[in-house]
Design a protein around this motif. Structure first.
Motif, PDB file in Angstrom:
ATOM      1  N   THR A  29       0.857  -1.183   0.000  1.00 53.08           N
ATOM      2  CA  THR A  29       0.000   0.000   0.000  1.00 53.08           C
ATOM      3  C   THR A  29       0.893   1.233   0.000  1.00 53.08           C
ATOM      4  O   THR A  29       1.887   1.301   0.723  1.00 53.08           O
ATOM      5  CB  THR A  29      -0.907   0.026   1.245  1.00 53.08           C
ATOM      6  OG1 THR A  29      -0.092  -0.005   2.404  1.00 53.08           O
ATOM      7  CG2 THR A  29      -1.851  -1.158   1.252  1.00 53.08           C
ATOM      8  N   PRO A  31       2.279   4.894   0.882  1.00 54.51           N
ATOM      9  CA  PRO A  31       2.155   5.689   2.117  1.00 54.51           C
ATOM     10  C   PRO A  31       1.172   6.836   1.902  1.00 54.51           C
ATOM     11  O   PRO A  31       0.970   7.291   0.773  1.00 54.51           O
ATOM     12  CB  PRO A  31       3.576   6.213   2.339  1.00 54.51           C
ATOM     13  CG  PRO A  31       4.233   6.139   1.020  1.00 54.51           C
ATOM     14  CD  PRO A  31       3.596   4.997   0.291  1.00 54.51           C
ATOM     15  N   PRO A  32       0.535   7.280   2.956  1.00 56.90           N
ATOM     16  CA  PRO A  32      -0.428   8.370   2.798  1.00 56.90           C
ATOM     17  C   PRO A  32       0.280   9.644   2.343  1.00 56.90           C
ATOM     18  O   PRO A  32       1.436   9.889   2.688  1.00 56.90           O
ATOM     19  CB  PRO A  32      -1.031   8.539   4.196  1.00 56.90           C
ATOM     20  CG  PRO A  32      -0.040   7.929   5.118  1.00 56.90           C
ATOM     21  CD  PRO A  32       0.648   6.851   4.350  1.00 56.90           C
ATOM     22  N   ALA A  33      -0.429  10.429   1.567  1.00 53.07           N
ATOM     23  CA  ALA A  33       0.146  11.676   1.055  1.00 53.07           C
ATOM     24  C   ALA A  33       0.313  12.663   2.203  1.00 53.07           C
ATOM     25  O   ALA A  33      -0.544  12.757   3.088  1.00 53.07           O
ATOM     26  CB  ALA A  33      -0.769  12.263  -0.012  1.00 53.07           C
ATOM     27  N   PRO A  34       1.419  13.403   2.225  1.00 54.08           N
ATOM     28  CA  PRO A  34       1.604  14.376   3.302  1.00 54.08           C
ATOM     29  C   PRO A  34       0.597  15.516   3.186  1.00 54.08           C
ATOM     30  O   PRO A  34       0.214  15.913   2.088  1.00 54.08           O
ATOM     31  CB  PRO A  34       3.033  14.878   3.102  1.00 54.08           C
ATOM     32  CG  PRO A  34       3.365  14.562   1.698  1.00 54.08           C
ATOM     33  CD  PRO A  34       2.552  13.359   1.317  1.00 54.08           C
ATOM     34  N   VAL A  35       0.183  16.000   4.323  1.00 53.08           N
ATOM     35  CA  VAL A  35      -0.789  17.083   4.362  1.00 53.08           C
ATOM     36  C   VAL A  35      -0.038  18.399   4.204  1.00 53.08           C
ATOM     37  O   VAL A  35       0.919  18.670   4.924  1.00 53.08           O
ATOM     38  CB  VAL A  35      -1.562  17.071   5.696  1.00 53.08           C
ATOM     39  CG1 VAL A  35      -2.516  18.237   5.789  1.00 53.08           C
ATOM     40  CG2 VAL A  35      -2.283  15.751   5.867  1.00 53.08           C
TER      41      VAL A  35
END
Length: 77
Positions: A29, A31-35
């Motif tokens: 998966t 990694p989540p996108a940085p905010v």
């Protein structure tokens, strides 16, 4: 006996493939996108050297107070 190691390796690989299927790891998966956060505002630049009047050297504490007595003795001599 010479083909024992390849047979064991093949059996181990098939067992591992059943136990942990390819692509089922944690790295599949993304990694989540940085905010995106706005940068904090910068403080106004304040320099003691930009003041209008000259700095008074006698107003501050001595950096090397042990020199104070030696300077007073030199001035008195």
């Amino acid at each position: 006996m010479t083909d024992l190691a390849p047979r064991l390796a093949a059996r181990l690989r098939s067992w591992l493939d059943r136990r942990f299927p390819p692509g089922a790891g944690t790295g599949t998966t993304p990694p989540p996108a940085p905010v995106a956060r706005p940068a904090p505002p910068l403080l106004a630049h304040r320099s003691p050297y930009g003041l209008d009047g000259p700095l008074d050297g006698d107003a501050g504490a001595l950096v090397r107070p042990y020199l104070g007595d030696a300077l007073f003795r030199e001035a008195a001599a």
